[in-house]
Design a protein around this motif. Structure first.
Motif, mmCIF file in Angstrom:
data_model
loop_
_atom_site.group_PDB
_atom_site.id
_atom_site.type_symbol
_atom_site.label_atom_id
_atom_site.label_comp_id
_atom_site.label_asym_id
_atom_site.label_seq_id
_atom_site.Cartn_x
_atom_site.Cartn_y
_atom_site.Cartn_z
ATOM 1 N N GLY A 35 75.630 35.606 61.306
ATOM 2 C CA GLY A 35 76.683 36.492 61.772
ATOM 3 C C GLY A 35 77.039 37.635 60.857
ATOM 4 N N TYR A 36 76.181 37.972 59.904
ATOM 5 C CA TYR A 36 76.430 39.148 59.072
ATOM 6 C C TYR A 36 75.702 40.344 59.674
ATOM 7 C CZ TYR A 36 78.277 36.242 55.307
ATOM 8 O OH TYR A 36 79.037 35.386 54.553
ATOM 9 N N GLY A 37 76.379 41.474 59.698
ATOM 10 C CA GLY A 37 75.778 42.716 60.168
ATOM 11 C C GLY A 37 76.212 43.855 59.259
ATOM 12 N N ALA A 38 75.457 44.966 59.298
ATOM 13 C CA ALA A 38 75.804 46.111 58.444
ATOM 14 C C ALA A 38 75.289 47.400 59.071
ATOM 15 C CB ALA A 38 75.198 45.936 57.056
ATOM 16 N N ILE A 39 75.987 48.485 58.752
ATOM 17 C CA ILE A 39 75.558 49.831 59.123
ATOM 18 C C ILE A 39 75.528 50.653 57.843
ATOM 19 C CG2 ILE A 39 76.129 51.943 60.381
ATOM 20 C CD1 ILE A 39 77.507 50.247 62.487
ATOM 21 N N SER A 40 74.460 51.414 57.654
ATOM 22 C CA SER A 40 74.337 52.331 56.523
ATOM 23 C C SER A 40 74.321 53.756 57.040
ATOM 24 C CB SER A 40 73.042 52.074 55.743
ATOM 25 O OG SER A 40 73.172 50.933 54.937
ATOM 26 N N TYR A 41 74.844 54.677 56.235
ATOM 27 C CA TYR A 41 74.908 56.091 56.637
ATOM 28 C C TYR A 41 74.627 56.977 55.433
ATOM 29 C CZ TYR A 41 76.705 60.486 58.496
ATOM 30 O OH TYR A 41 76.837 61.789 58.911
ATOM 31 N N SER A 42 73.784 57.973 55.654
ATOM 32 C CA SER A 42 73.486 58.982 54.647
ATOM 33 C C SER A 42 74.195 60.271 55.049
ATOM 34 C CB SER A 42 71.973 59.223 54.556
ATOM 35 O OG SER A 42 71.692 60.332 53.736
ATOM 36 N N PRO A 43 75.307 60.595 54.388
ATOM 37 C CA PRO A 43 76.054 61.797 54.759
ATOM 38 C C PRO A 43 75.237 63.086 54.609
ATOM 39 C CG PRO A 43 77.362 60.409 53.308
ATOM 40 C CD PRO A 43 75.982 59.837 53.336
ATOM 41 N N SER A 44 74.404 63.160 53.582
ATOM 42 C CA SER A 44 73.642 64.392 53.361
ATOM 43 C C SER A 44 72.542 64.589 54.402
ATOM 44 C CB SER A 44 73.049 64.410 51.950
ATOM 45 O OG SER A 44 72.244 63.266 51.737
ATOM 46 N N GLN A 45 71.899 63.528 54.837
ATOM 47 C CA GLN A 45 70.829 63.637 55.845
ATOM 48 C C GLN A 45 71.313 63.313 57.253
ATOM 49 O OE1 GLN A 45 70.035 62.516 52.651
ATOM 50 N NE2 GLN A 45 69.007 64.483 52.391
ATOM 51 N N LYS A 46 72.538 62.794 57.360
ATOM 52 C CA LYS A 46 73.113 62.426 58.657
ATOM 53 C C LYS A 46 72.232 61.432 59.428
ATOM 54 C CE LYS A 46 75.737 66.711 59.144
ATOM 55 N NZ LYS A 46 75.948 66.810 57.757
ATOM 56 N N THR A 47 71.686 60.475 58.692
ATOM 57 C CA THR A 47 70.887 59.412 59.305
ATOM 58 C C THR A 47 71.614 58.089 59.085
ATOM 59 O OG1 THR A 47 69.619 59.042 57.289
ATOM 60 C CG2 THR A 47 68.708 60.602 58.892
ATOM 61 N N ASN A 52 71.635 43.343 61.984
ATOM 62 C CA ASN A 52 72.548 42.472 62.720
ATOM 63 C C ASN A 52 72.106 41.018 62.678
ATOM 64 O OD1 ASN A 52 74.724 41.710 64.252
ATOM 65 N ND2 ASN A 52 74.146 42.838 66.064
ATOM 66 N N ASN A 53 73.104 40.137 62.695
ATOM 67 C CA ASN A 53 72.915 38.682 62.763
ATOM 68 C C ASN A 53 72.015 38.132 61.660
ATOM 69 O OD1 ASN A 53 74.670 38.257 64.953
ATOM 70 N ND2 ASN A 53 73.094 38.955 66.350
ATOM 71 N N THR A 78 77.123 51.904 52.864
ATOM 72 C CA THR A 78 77.017 50.766 53.779
ATOM 73 C C THR A 78 78.339 50.048 53.948
ATOM 74 O OG1 THR A 78 74.734 50.455 53.053
ATOM 75 C CG2 THR A 78 75.732 48.640 54.240
ATOM 76 N N ARG A 79 78.562 49.594 55.168
ATOM 77 C CA ARG A 79 79.712 48.726 55.488
ATOM 78 C C ARG A 79 79.159 47.498 56.190
ATOM 79 N NH1 ARG A 79 85.247 50.137 56.409
ATOM 80 N NH2 ARG A 79 86.383 48.237 56.843
ATOM 81 N N TRP A 80 79.589 46.328 55.768
ATOM 82 C CA TRP A 80 79.114 45.080 56.371
ATOM 83 C C TRP A 80 80.287 44.343 57.023
ATOM 84 C CZ3 TRP A 80 81.086 40.400 54.779
ATOM 85 C CH2 TRP A 80 81.781 40.397 53.570
ATOM 86 N N VAL A 81 79.931 43.407 57.884
ATOM 87 C CA VAL A 81 80.924 42.588 58.567
ATOM 88 C C VAL A 81 80.341 41.198 58.772
ATOM 89 C CG1 VAL A 81 80.201 43.203 60.918
ATOM 90 C CG2 VAL A 81 82.560 42.560 60.505
#
Length: 129
Positions: A35-47, A52-53, A78-81
């Motif tokens: 049940g761990y998931g995460a999203i990563s974001y590159s502000p400079s490249q906007k990618t 998930n799971n 990155t932010r995880w949950v």
């Protein structure tokens, strides 16, 4: 009525009960750890990247960062949950972004909106556990 079991049958039945009991405990533990998931974001490249799971925070974060980097991202944040939802909101006009998390998608969105006015959801995930 007094039923006596032979020692070999008693051992056999005890062993079977132990095996069944152990497999039930292990299957519940595996579910609890998922049940761990995460999203990563590159502000400079906007990618961005997603994971998930996963069974651990580290594996979710690492996979999301790798996914972000595969898209050309650098210095991915990155932010995880765990057992909940996470969103990435971006305001493309001024490069502002925010992560939010919560027990539901709407609570995660509200959390992200607190730090990013006029942002829109770019990516989200809710773990299945």
């Amino acid at each position: 009525m007094n039923i006596l079991l032979k020692p070999t049958k008693l051992i056999k039945y005890s062993l079977m009960a132990f095996i069944i009991g152990t497999s039930v405990v292990v299957s519940h533990q595996e579910k609890a750890w998922a049940g761990y998931g995460a999203i990563s974001y590159s502000p400079s490249q906007k990618t961005n990247g997603i994971s998930n799971n996963k069974v651990s925070q580290d594996s979710a974060v690492e996979e999301a960062k790798q996914d972000c980097e595969k898209q050309g991202g650098k210095n991915c944040k990155t932010r995880w949950v765990r057992n909940g939802c996470v969103v990435l909101m971006v305001n493309s006009s001024n490069a502002q972004y925010s992560f939010g998390s919560g027990i539901s998608l709407s609570s995660a969105e509200n959390d992200a909106k607190n730090n990013c006015q006029e942002c829109e959801i770019t990516r989200y995930l809710c773990t299945s556990n």
